[in-house]
Design an enzyme around this catalytic site. Sequence first.
Site, short mmCIF file in Angstrom:
data_model
loop_
_atom_site.label_atom_id
_atom_site.label_comp_id
_atom_site.label_asym_id
_atom_site.label_seq_id
_atom_site.Cartn_x
_atom_site.Cartn_y
_atom_site.Cartn_z
N LYS A 152 0.81 -1.12 0.00
CA LYS A 152 -0.01 -0.06 -0.08
C LYS A 152 0.77 1.21 0.04
CE LYS A 152 -3.66 2.36 2.61
NZ LYS A 152 -4.70 2.07 3.76
N ARG A 162 -10.48 9.69 2.40
CA ARG A 162 -10.49 10.38 3.61
C ARG A 162 -11.59 11.39 3.96
NH1 ARG A 162 -3.82 10.72 3.20
NH2 ARG A 162 -3.40 8.56 3.19
N LYS A 183 1.08 9.96 6.03
CA LYS A 183 1.33 8.44 6.57
C LYS A 183 2.93 7.81 5.98
CE LYS A 183 -3.78 7.80 7.13
NZ LYS A 183 -4.96 6.97 6.87
N GLU A 199 8.03 -5.94 1.24
CA GLU A 199 7.03 -5.83 2.30
C GLU A 199 5.99 -6.98 1.82
OE1 GLU A 199 5.86 -3.79 4.68
OE2 GLU A 199 6.79 -1.95 4.54
N LYS A 214 -2.19 -1.49 -3.90
CA LYS A 214 -3.16 -0.33 -3.70
C LYS A 214 -2.24 1.01 -3.84
CE LYS A 214 -6.34 1.45 -0.13
NZ LYS A 214 -6.92 1.13 1.04
N SER A 240 -10.56 5.35 -4.36
CA SER A 240 -11.21 6.55 -4.46
C SER A 240 -10.92 7.92 -5.69
CB SER A 240 -11.60 7.24 -3.24
OG SER A 240 -10.23 7.76 -2.67
N TYR A 279 -14.85 1.04 -7.04
CA TYR A 279 -16.13 1.72 -6.64
C TYR A 279 -16.90 1.65 -8.02
CZ TYR A 279 -13.59 3.76 -2.79
OH TYR A 279 -12.96 3.76 -1.60
C1 PBG Z 1 -6.49 3.20 5.52
C2 PBG Z 1 -7.57 3.28 4.28
C3 PBG Z 1 -7.34 4.25 2.98
C4 PBG Z 1 -8.03 3.76 2.25
C5 PBG Z 1 -8.75 2.62 2.62
N1 PBG Z 1 -8.45 2.48 3.99
C6 PBG Z 1 -6.61 5.50 3.14
C7 PBG Z 1 -5.60 5.96 3.60
O1 PBG Z 1 -4.71 5.36 3.85
O2 PBG Z 1 -5.71 6.92 4.42
C8 PBG Z 1 -8.24 4.50 0.98
C9 PBG Z 1 -9.21 3.73 -0.25
C10 PBG Z 1 -9.51 4.57 -1.34
O3 PBG Z 1 -8.79 5.62 -1.59
O4 PBG Z 1 -10.51 4.27 -2.02
N2 PBG Z 1 -6.63 2.50 6.28
#
Ligand code: PBG
Length: 290
Positions: A152, A162, A183, A199, A214, A240, A279
């Site tokens: 990720k 978010r 992050k 990882e 992701k 997203s 989505y």
């Molecule tokens: C965090 C989390 C994130 C998403 C899903 N779970 C984003 C982040 O690291 O802040 C993002 C998913 C998306 O953008 O569709 N646990």
Amino acid sequence: MPNVSRIALGQLAKIAEKAESLNINALALFPVIEKQAKTLNAQEAWRKGNLISRALQILKDFKLITFCDVALDPYTTHGHDGIVSNKGYNNKAFIDNDLTLKALAKQALALAESGADVIAPSDMMDGRIGYLRQILDAQGFQNIPLASYAAKFASNLYSPFREALNAPRSQKERDGITAPRDKKSYQIDYANSDEALWEIALDVNEGADILIVKPAIPYLDIVLKAKQQFAMPIICYHVSGEYSAIATAAKENYFDEKEVVLEQLTACKRAGASAIISYYAPRAAQWLQK
Ligand code: PBG
């Protein structure tokens, strides 16, 4: 996010029925928690009767496979996936990896007890797959699979998500809480492909059953390498920001939404994805049925 909205528990059964009628076989659930229930140690994440456990109760009547995130961000005041400590180097705030593991274990157990089908750690703490596997096994959940967000990246494409979570996105929105501003201490540097493979290797060795990469489209090189190197089931998460960029441009008639979406989802499959979280799932399923 155009044409995507947060849903209330009362609408969930209808959504699940629709998903099943479209031959979608899994749902990934993300809770939006009221501000008053967010805390520094995220205890709402394992409270009996919390939103996610009630959602799982409703979904028990369906065949759909439920994927539940393990990460504290919906539940923390500052929106970080882990617990913040202030005793770091130079007294700087940092995400306390090992303290966070204990909280994640409580969250994962609560999810397993509430009937989640797949536990999906997306927190990116080090050592969490092995730790969660051990605790789940010890509590009788040997058969629940771990789908690890193994690679990720610290991506700019998560912003719409978010916002949907009402997570603070800037220091100003954090109401004076001292926390790292991004992050990047736990999510992967997007310039670094070797780190993504380390990882993934760690998570495979610790017992991950499924790997998630992701975001999706900018990281298909990682999907391909991971598939070649580990021969594991891989899920691409079309996030997203990827969704919103296409949906917004399509609204302005820059291109044909259906054709662009099918091109992107097919590219995920071509790179090696066994499944895709998107989505666009309901609409893509409709387009594919035709
Ligand atoms: C965090 C989390 C994130 C998403 C899903 N779970 C984003 C982040 O690291 O802040 C993002 C998913 C998306 O953008 O569709 N646990």
